[in-house]
Design a protein around this motif. Sequence first.
Motif, PDB file in Angstrom:
ATOM      1  N   THR A 233       0.812  -1.222   0.000  1.00 25.47           N
ATOM      2  CA  THR A 233       0.000   0.000   0.000  1.00 25.47           C
ATOM      3  C   THR A 233       0.844   1.270   0.000  1.00 25.47           C
ATOM      4  O   THR A 233       0.512   2.239  -0.695  1.00 25.47           O
ATOM      5  CB  THR A 233      -0.934   0.006   1.223  1.00 25.47           C
ATOM      6  N   LEU A 234       1.892   1.296   0.785  1.00 25.96           N
ATOM      7  CA  LEU A 234       2.708   2.508   0.902  1.00 25.96           C
ATOM      8  C   LEU A 234       3.931   2.502  -0.024  1.00 25.96           C
ATOM      9  O   LEU A 234       4.594   3.539  -0.157  1.00 25.96           O
ATOM     10  CB  LEU A 234       3.178   2.676   2.355  1.00 25.96           C
ATOM     11  N   GLY A 235       4.237   1.383  -0.625  1.00 27.65           N
ATOM     12  CA  GLY A 235       5.353   1.343  -1.558  1.00 27.65           C
ATOM     13  C   GLY A 235       6.588   0.687  -0.967  1.00 27.65           C
ATOM     14  O   GLY A 235       6.761   0.590   0.256  1.00 27.65           O
ATOM     15  N   HIS A 236       7.459   0.249  -1.863  1.00 22.95           N
ATOM     16  CA  HIS A 236       8.662  -0.457  -1.426  1.00 22.95           C
ATOM     17  C   HIS A 236       9.632   0.455  -0.681  1.00 22.95           C
ATOM     18  O   HIS A 236      10.376  -0.008   0.191  1.00 22.95           O
ATOM     19  CB  HIS A 236       9.366  -1.085  -2.640  1.00 22.95           C
ATOM     20  N   HIS A 237       9.654   1.716  -1.034  1.00 17.24           N
ATOM     21  CA  HIS A 237      10.560   2.642  -0.343  1.00 17.24           C
ATOM     22  C   HIS A 237      10.197   2.737   1.135  1.00 17.24           C
ATOM     23  O   HIS A 237      11.081   2.648   2.011  1.00 17.24           O
ATOM     24  CB  HIS A 237      10.504   4.002  -1.005  1.00 17.24           C
ATOM     25  N   ILE A 238       8.896   2.929   1.431  1.00 15.00           N
ATOM     26  CA  ILE A 238       8.459   2.975   2.820  1.00 15.00           C
ATOM     27  C   ILE A 238       8.709   1.623   3.480  1.00 15.00           C
ATOM     28  O   ILE A 238       9.075   1.538   4.669  1.00 15.00           O
ATOM     29  CB  ILE A 238       6.970   3.346   2.905  1.00 15.00           C
ATOM     30  N   GLY A 239       8.526   0.532   2.711  1.00 15.92           N
ATOM     31  CA  GLY A 239       8.804  -0.790   3.263  1.00 15.92           C
ATOM     32  C   GLY A 239      10.259  -0.943   3.672  1.00 15.92           C
ATOM     33  O   GLY A 239      10.564  -1.518   4.722  1.00 15.92           O
ATOM     34  N   ASP A 240      11.168  -0.394   2.859  1.00 18.86           N
ATOM     35  CA  ASP A 240      12.596  -0.464   3.214  1.00 18.86           C
ATOM     36  C   ASP A 240      12.867   0.362   4.463  1.00 18.86           C
ATOM     37  O   ASP A 240      13.619  -0.075   5.365  1.00 18.86           O
ATOM     38  CB  ASP A 240      13.445   0.030   2.045  1.00 18.86           C
ATOM     39  N   LEU A 241      12.300   1.572   4.524  1.00 16.45           N
ATOM     40  CA  LEU A 241      12.500   2.399   5.715  1.00 16.45           C
ATOM     41  C   LEU A 241      11.927   1.710   6.950  1.00 16.45           C
ATOM     42  O   LEU A 241      12.503   1.803   8.045  1.00 16.45           O
ATOM     43  CB  LEU A 241      11.834   3.761   5.521  1.00 16.45           C
ATOM     44  N   PHE A 242      10.817   1.002   6.778  1.00 15.60           N
ATOM     45  CA  PHE A 242      10.209   0.273   7.887  1.00 15.60           C
ATOM     46  C   PHE A 242      11.156  -0.813   8.400  1.00 15.60           C
ATOM     47  O   PHE A 242      11.346  -0.976   9.620  1.00 15.60           O
ATOM     48  CB  PHE A 242       8.885  -0.326   7.420  1.00 15.60           C
ATOM     49  N   LEU A 243      11.770  -1.551   7.479  1.00 12.78           N
ATOM     50  CA  LEU A 243      12.703  -2.608   7.885  1.00 12.78           C
ATOM     51  C   LEU A 243      13.928  -2.024   8.581  1.00 12.78           C
ATOM     52  O   LEU A 243      14.448  -2.601   9.541  1.00 12.78           O
ATOM     53  CB  LEU A 243      13.133  -3.420   6.652  1.00 12.78           C
ATOM     54  N   ILE A 244      14.411  -0.874   8.098  1.00 17.97           N
ATOM     55  CA  ILE A 244      15.568  -0.228   8.732  1.00 17.97           C
ATOM     56  C   ILE A 244      15.214   0.191  10.162  1.00 17.97           C
ATOM     57  O   ILE A 244      16.001   0.000  11.100  1.00 17.97           O
ATOM     58  CB  ILE A 244      16.030   0.976   7.882  1.00 17.97           C
ATOM     59  N   GLU A 245      14.021   0.781  10.332  1.00 14.66           N
ATOM     60  CA  GLU A 245      13.603   1.207  11.669  1.00 14.66           C
ATOM     61  C   GLU A 245      13.450   0.008  12.604  1.00 14.66           C
ATOM     62  O   GLU A 245      13.842   0.056  13.773  1.00 14.66           O
ATOM     63  CB  GLU A 245      12.277   1.973  11.572  1.00 14.66           C
ATOM     64  N   VAL A 246      12.922  -1.097  12.068  1.00 14.78           N
ATOM     65  CA  VAL A 246      12.785  -2.315  12.871  1.00 14.78           C
ATOM     66  C   VAL A 246      14.149  -2.818  13.314  1.00 14.78           C
ATOM     67  O   VAL A 246      14.353  -3.199  14.479  1.00 14.78           O
ATOM     68  CB  VAL A 246      12.027  -3.394  12.082  1.00 14.78           C
ATOM     69  N   SER A 247      15.113  -2.830  12.381  1.00 14.39           N
ATOM     70  CA  SER A 247      16.449  -3.324  12.737  1.00 14.39           C
ATOM     71  C   SER A 247      17.086  -2.469  13.824  1.00 14.39           C
ATOM     72  O   SER A 247      17.757  -2.991  14.727  1.00 14.39           O
ATOM     73  CB  SER A 247      17.327  -3.343  11.490  1.00 14.39           C
ATOM     74  N   GLN A 248      16.884  -1.137  13.736  1.00 12.06           N
ATOM     75  CA  GLN A 248      17.450  -0.255  14.762  1.00 12.06           C
ATOM     76  C   GLN A 248      16.795  -0.503  16.115  1.00 12.06           C
ATOM     77  O   GLN A 248      17.468  -0.504  17.152  1.00 12.06           O
ATOM     78  CB  GLN A 248      17.271   1.191  14.327  1.00 12.06           C
ATOM     79  N   ARG A 249      15.485  -0.717  16.134  1.00 12.97           N
ATOM     80  CA  ARG A 249      14.805  -0.968  17.414  1.00 12.97           C
ATOM     81  C   ARG A 249      15.245  -2.303  18.009  1.00 12.97           C
ATOM     82  O   ARG A 249      15.376  -2.422  19.233  1.00 12.97           O
ATOM     83  CB  ARG A 249      13.296  -0.953  17.216  1.00 12.97           C
TER      84      ARG A 249
END
Length: 840
Positions: A476-492
């Motif tokens: 829904t939000l696009g692969h770019h947002i999906g990548d940023l989501f994965l990066i934020e998850v890894s940092q948390r």
Amino acid sequence: MSQLRRLRKLVAGYKQAYIIQGALLKLSELASGIKDMREFYPAIHRLLNQQLKADNFYVVLCDQEQQFFLEYFADEKDQKVLTDAPSDAFASGLTGYVARTKRALLCNQDEYLRLVDNGDITAQGTACQYWLGVPLCRGEKVIGVMAIQSYDPECHYNQQDLALISNIAIHTVTAIDRVKSRELLEQTVRERTQQLQNINYSLQKEIRDRTNAEQLQSALYKISEMTAKSTDMMSFYHEVYQILAGLMKADNCYIALLNEAGDRLHFPFYLDQYTPTPKERTLQSGLTEYVIRSGEAKLISQAQLLDLVKTGVVARVQSGSVQTAISTSWLGAPLLVGEQVLGVIALQCYDNTYSYGEQELNLLRFVSQHIAVAISRKLSTEQQKRQHEELEKRIFERTRELRQTNLFLRLQVEERKKAEEKLFHEANHDALTGLANRQMFLMQLRQRFSYRNREAAPRFALLFIDLDRFKLINDTLGHHIGDLFLIEVSQRLQQTVREHDLVARLGGDEFVVLLGQIQSDLDAEEVADRLIESLRQPMILEGQQVCSGASLGIACYQPEYQSADELLRDADAAMYQAKSFGRNRFVIFNDSMRQQMLLELGQEQALQHAVDQKQFAPAFRPLVQAGHEVLGYQVLLDWQQGDAEYKAELSRQAAQAGLMPDIELELVRQICQRNASTTLFCLTLSNGHLNNTVLFDKLCHVLRRSVLPLHQLCIGFKEADLLRLTNTQLANLHQLKRLGIRLLVDQFSAEVAALGLVVQYPFDFVVLDTAFSRSLQRSDQRKQLLQVLLSLAQTHKYRLVATVAESDESRSYLTELGCCYFADSSPVSEAQSGLFQQLA
């Protein structure tokens, strides 16, 4: 008077003695001052001419065998005769007579004739008027004769002249001995000097040879060392030239090399004062090819070159439009490695004042062998270097494709180390998040297992994390947002666990955490709670709020585990168990879950066995049109063993295992082998047959070999599956239609009711979704949609098929509108009913 005569006689005697004394004094001075006998005899001749008329004078020496040697002569008549006179001529003449008698002889013409008549001498040469000769004696031994003669009748010799020349002869012998001794001494000195000069020359030559040998050896060492240097080939050739120029004149020098095929020459090094560097060319008839053909070093002068050109052995080679200048001296040697000729090294000179010699030829012949070996090694090194560089380039390109990185390799060692470190990091870390990847994680986990025997009671745990709603976020939000989501998850994740704990991304939205040195299983549960709570918090990504969660599976180490893969497997199973219970929770793997996994494994094995043994067959459900007329049959999958629940489980597992396309293809093959004249068979397939080229080709192959007429076969696909396909993949529908089969869209309006599908593609049947059919009476909107579909059916020639039970009030409504429907009866196999005997 008598006294006066006596006085005059006495005065004449003194005068004669004075003359003789003066002559002897001058003779002594001559003997002291003259060093060469060739100067001594003319001096005696001049001395005699000062005292008496002695224009014709000669000196003859003899050895013990009475062999006479003419030392000096001056004769106005017989000059040439004396020059050509043999040795025995003097022995038989007046000279030999004086030598035999050992007495001086004053001979006039009458006395000469008398001696000839008596046989004492033999008449020779021109007869003289007077002849005066005295023996040259060393003690009792006659060593020669000195004589004067006169052809003038007016010139008379007397006893005084005889006495004068006799006294001169006595001192002449002494002078001869002195001069000869001095000459012998000087000759000895000259010979010794010559010997010393020869020795000195030999020493100088040896020094030069040793110096040249040292220079040559030094040159060979330099040539050998150059092969190990990392310089390029052009610098290598220049260094070879500098070494060669230190050994001989090399103002004009070139190196010509053959290609691998041996039919072309190129000139990697070319230095010439008249001719530019030639381009690569085919073999011709130049001097270079002449040396290559002969395989020997050649020294060719300008005259020899012209003869070779005249005889056609060689031809003058042109460099482009410029003809090469004729060298005055040309020197070339083949570059041989074993029996193989690599090329030629050549020197040439255009100076008429200089030409190469045998020494330069031998030197170049010797040096060329080492240059050839050096060039061969250097070329091999360069080739290996190029091959290595090409290999590195391919590795770089392949790594860039796989890792999507831009790595720049450098030849320097330090940059290579940096590149290797970067390659190692990228090979073992996720490119997006920077976390350890699957490879790195498995290596660390296996290493942790290898250390377990060193610890008394090893305690560690593995957390398997799967993110909730990631696919929805990505779509829904696009692969770019999906990548940023994965990066934020890894940092948390990294911020929540300890520094020595390992966080890794296995791929997609799956993460793992390896907890080391825990005290109990409760520690793993506490970490899991913190991770779930951290991931539940909303994320702001480029101004958009994103909420997610995570499902965790925990597997704690037990001594029963034999490998790291088993621990990862159980953590994965626990994660799936957590997802099945709902979101934002964790499950700890236990023995009951292991039993469940074994049960599922047994079911998977049973499924695989059923598929391998083809323990399935088609089941049929009638397709009925208005008036209860059977239009055809819907083909369904029927497993031959187990109850209905077991069969449904087998179908579900087959779909999860990806075996359903092969099973469906087998069903199509069985239907196509039937020989039915009028019956229509409808079969719904999964979308893999359209989006997978291999499966689509297999389907087309089965259809082309069908015994059943293809217009009696109807193949359908679900609406939801068709909406996920690209236009290229949907184009396969037209290709199936061209084969002659009929097309069906199944479960239409289950999601969006894509009218574009039925309009754009040639479907023959549109099967309404069950939920759509059941809710038809309660929804005016759906009734309107139905009317649209019926209208389009008239235009696009397709039939609507309802999937609703007979007891449902929508059945009669749909049939009145002309829709077909599938019968309520359960699907039956061909063996269960005689209905299909007509299809045999």
